[in-house]
Design an enzyme around this catalytic site. Structure first.
Site, mmCIF file in Angstrom:
data_model
loop_
_atom_site.group_PDB
_atom_site.id
_atom_site.type_symbol
_atom_site.label_atom_id
_atom_site.label_comp_id
_atom_site.label_asym_id
_atom_site.label_seq_id
_atom_site.Cartn_x
_atom_site.Cartn_y
_atom_site.Cartn_z
ATOM 1 N N TYR A 118 2.846 -123.200 -3.402
ATOM 2 C CA TYR A 118 2.090 -122.377 -2.457
ATOM 3 C C TYR A 118 2.569 -120.931 -2.445
ATOM 4 C CZ TYR A 118 -0.248 -126.602 -1.003
ATOM 5 O OH TYR A 118 -1.009 -127.735 -1.014
ATOM 6 N N GLN A 124 -13.767 -124.422 3.420
ATOM 7 C CA GLN A 124 -12.769 -125.370 2.925
ATOM 8 C C GLN A 124 -11.639 -124.640 2.202
ATOM 9 O OE1 GLN A 124 -16.318 -127.568 1.106
ATOM 10 N NE2 GLN A 124 -14.819 -129.206 1.248
ATOM 11 N N ASN A 125 -11.801 -123.341 2.012
ATOM 12 C CA ASN A 125 -10.849 -122.556 1.234
ATOM 13 C C ASN A 125 -9.667 -122.111 2.088
ATOM 14 O OD1 ASN A 125 -12.695 -122.819 -0.838
ATOM 15 N ND2 ASN A 125 -13.664 -120.853 -0.435
ATOM 16 N N VAL A 126 -8.515 -121.999 1.452
ATOM 17 C CA VAL A 126 -7.314 -121.573 2.165
ATOM 18 C C VAL A 126 -6.990 -120.105 1.901
ATOM 19 C CG1 VAL A 126 -6.364 -123.903 2.241
ATOM 20 C CG2 VAL A 126 -5.804 -122.427 0.296
ATOM 21 N N HIS A 128 -9.243 -126.380 6.161
ATOM 22 C CA HIS A 128 -8.118 -126.958 5.422
ATOM 23 C C HIS A 128 -6.869 -126.096 5.489
ATOM 24 C CE1 HIS A 128 -11.291 -129.347 2.930
ATOM 25 N NE2 HIS A 128 -11.062 -129.873 4.120
ATOM 26 N N SER A 136 -18.671 -129.008 -4.089
ATOM 27 C CA SER A 136 -19.187 -130.204 -4.765
ATOM 28 C C SER A 136 -19.617 -131.280 -3.780
ATOM 29 C CB SER A 136 -18.107 -130.773 -5.694
ATOM 30 O OG SER A 136 -16.953 -131.128 -4.932
#
Length: 230
Positions: A54, A87-89, A105, A172
């Protein structure tokens, strides 16, 4: 009163800015098995590996820029009450100027206590073993890993229920519970789905319009369609 445009975004909108996804690569994320770097078990097994992973993603964020897809979403605030569920960080929606962004997320630029999930800190640099909260507990990435609860899910569901228009961009639709959010929209609400490889969407019917394009191209098309709705 502006119509409420609720947008669900996934990895596809950030891919054009150079942030890699793992959905098309056999479960590998930047060369790592997602089970090793995106699960509580992976964290317990090898904290150094997870922190390094990360840290690299966080450093990358300082180098990438929003693309046209992000920018158009910010521009749409001039005419719509836009709320983004991502949904992206990454922070590319915020960099582009979007005001209302809900991260399902987690966020790379935040960390949290391993003992108190409500202890969340802004964090722009590397996170290392020995970086502690005020009570002496190790800090971890503020990421919702596989197998963990999604704290912002209820708020996301409420937003979907309030939508006058719902759009899905660059996902997706394989990761739940996010993939099921469109099921909470009212039955008369138009749904637009932008993805170069759109997934099958059951039970939506004629109110679904698929734009089989990358996010930046698809958003140009969607912007024109939305201008006709005004």
């Amino acid at each position: 009163m502006k119509k409420k445009l609720i947008v669900l975004t996934g990895a596809g909108i950030s891919a054009e800015s150079g942030i890699k996804t793992f959905r098309d690569s056999d479960g590998l994320w930047e060369g790592h098995n997602v089970m090793d770097v995106a699960t509580p078990e992976g964290w317990n097994k090898n904290k150094e590996l997870v922190l390094d992973f990360y840290n690299q993603r966080r450093r990358q964020l300082h180098e990438v820029k929003p693309n046209r897809g992000h920018e158009i979403l910010a521009e749409l605030e001039n005419d719509f009450d836009v709320h983004i569920i991502t949904q992206n960080v990454d922070n590319l929606h915020e960099k582009a100027g979007s005001s209302n962004v809900l991260h399902l997320h987690g966020e790379l630029l935040k960390v949290r206590s391993t003992k108190n999930q409500d202890c969340i800190l802004n964090w722009a640099e590397d996170l290392n073993i020995g970086d502690l909260d005020e009570n002496g507990n190790q800090l971890r990435p503020h990421i919702v890993w596989f197998g963990e609860e999604v704290p912002n899910l209820e708020e996301a569901i409420q937003l979907a229920q309030q939508a006058d228009i719902f759009a899905v961009i660059g996902t997706s639709l394989q990761v739940y519970p996010a993939a099921g959010l469109m099921d909470f929209t009212n039955h008369h609400v138009p749904v637009f789905y932008i993805d170069p490889k759109p997934a099958a969407v059951p039970n939506i019917g004629k109110r679904l319009e698929i734009i089989a394009e990358p996010a930046s191209v698809g958003m140009e098309i969607l912007q024109k369609k939305l201008n006709q709705i005004l």
